[in-house]
Scaffold this active site. Sequence first.
Site, PDB file in Angstrom:
ATOM      1  CG  LEU A 269      -7.631 -18.079 -33.667  1.00  0.00           C
ATOM      2  CD1 LEU A 269      -6.371 -18.939 -33.512  1.00  0.00           C
ATOM      3  CD2 LEU A 269      -7.251 -16.614 -33.833  1.00  0.00           C
TER       4      LEU A 269
ATOM      5  CB  CYS B  16      -2.997 -15.055 -19.402  1.00  0.00           C
ATOM      6  SG  CYS B  16      -1.985 -14.251 -20.678  1.00  0.00           S
TER       7      CYS B  16
ATOM      8  CG  ASP C 100     -12.097 -25.424 -33.519  1.00  0.00           C
ATOM      9  OD1 ASP C 100     -11.071 -26.121 -33.584  1.00  0.00           O
ATOM     10  OD2 ASP C 100     -12.912 -25.502 -32.588  1.00  0.00           O
TER      11      ASP C 100
ATOM     12  CB  CYS D 166      -3.825 -21.827 -18.807  1.00  0.00           C
ATOM     13  SG  CYS D 166      -4.748 -22.237 -20.297  1.00  0.00           S
TER      14      CYS D 166
ATOM     15  CB  CYS E 151      -5.646 -30.782 -21.234  1.00  0.00           C
ATOM     16  SG  CYS E 151      -6.482 -29.220 -21.534  1.00  0.00           S
TER      17      CYS E 151
ATOM     18  CG  ASP F 182     -12.136 -20.259 -19.671  1.00  0.00           C
ATOM     19  OD1 ASP F 182     -11.793 -20.899 -20.678  1.00  0.00           O
ATOM     20  OD2 ASP F 182     -13.222 -19.652 -19.580  1.00  0.00           O
TER      21      ASP F 182
END
Length: 324
Positions: free
Chosen positions: A168, A248, A133, A244, A213, A242
């Site tokens: 990631l 989930c 990132d 979305c 967003c 958080d």
Amino acid sequence: MNQCALTSSSVIKEKAKELGFHKVGIAAVDGVDATERQRLQAWIALGYHADMEWMTSPKRQDIRLVMPEARSLVCVALNYYTDDQRPEGEEYAKVSRYGWGRDYHRVVHKKLKQLATWLESLDQSIQARYYADTGPVQDKVWAQKAGIGWIAKNGNVITREYGSWVFLGEVLTNVELESDRPSTEHCGTCTRCIQACPTGAITEPFVVDANRCIAYHTIENRAEKLPQTVAPHLQGWVAGCDICQDVCPWNQRFSQVTDVTDFQPYPGNVAPKLIELAEISDQEWDIKFTASALRRIKPEMLRRNASANLDASRRKNDPKSDNF
């Protein structure tokens, strides 16, 4: 480059797991992905990157511009979920889980550096470069190519084992490695993330408009005031969002508590008070968010975000209020 047993994909994966990464996959660098390039260009053309000009870098569209010698990417994922829950009540500020504990850049970079250093130590001809990132690399695209998980309708990468609560990273190398199969998408007909977003930031499945967003505006937007299209709909969020991810099904069913102690929440990060953050001094901010990824949200931004929430709450409870 001559291949040897020491630089086999299985050995590299084993080393990555040994260093503490929860998932690891390998993707081959085999030219420009025309589909992904077109998708990124279309997203930028719509202005959905807002003020994030680094998204327009040509390097993001061609990994060979980042490292011309790159032949493979070793992609990794690190689970950061803890079972702490935010308290109910409008007086509390909401901080995204990614920022509850130690700065993930420090944690992931340390492990990536160890992996890259180890890889280069195997042979003097081996080159390795790592990112998490922090560089012009499409982390999510490569994670999907490497089989880590799929890019979901909310733009996050979902893994079968941990949901989307993962950080990631990747190591680029000039070693030609056996690649994994890309992940297939498993969102199905679910649209919970799209329906739950209070600002309509997910304009269509797999497309997120940063201009709408909450996470973008609370973290990246440097303006003195938040736009009226967002400010009334913050729902307590002051650092990321958080929503979305919380709705989930993959996260609700498959979240696992991380074994990385650095990701355990710092005191006060799970349930800070809006009124306290609205009045936080620069010095208090500096102390409270030491070694935290939340340092990207400067003190004046944090005060702005908290104040916007307080104003929205007052207006909700007193429609005649002129706080806006």
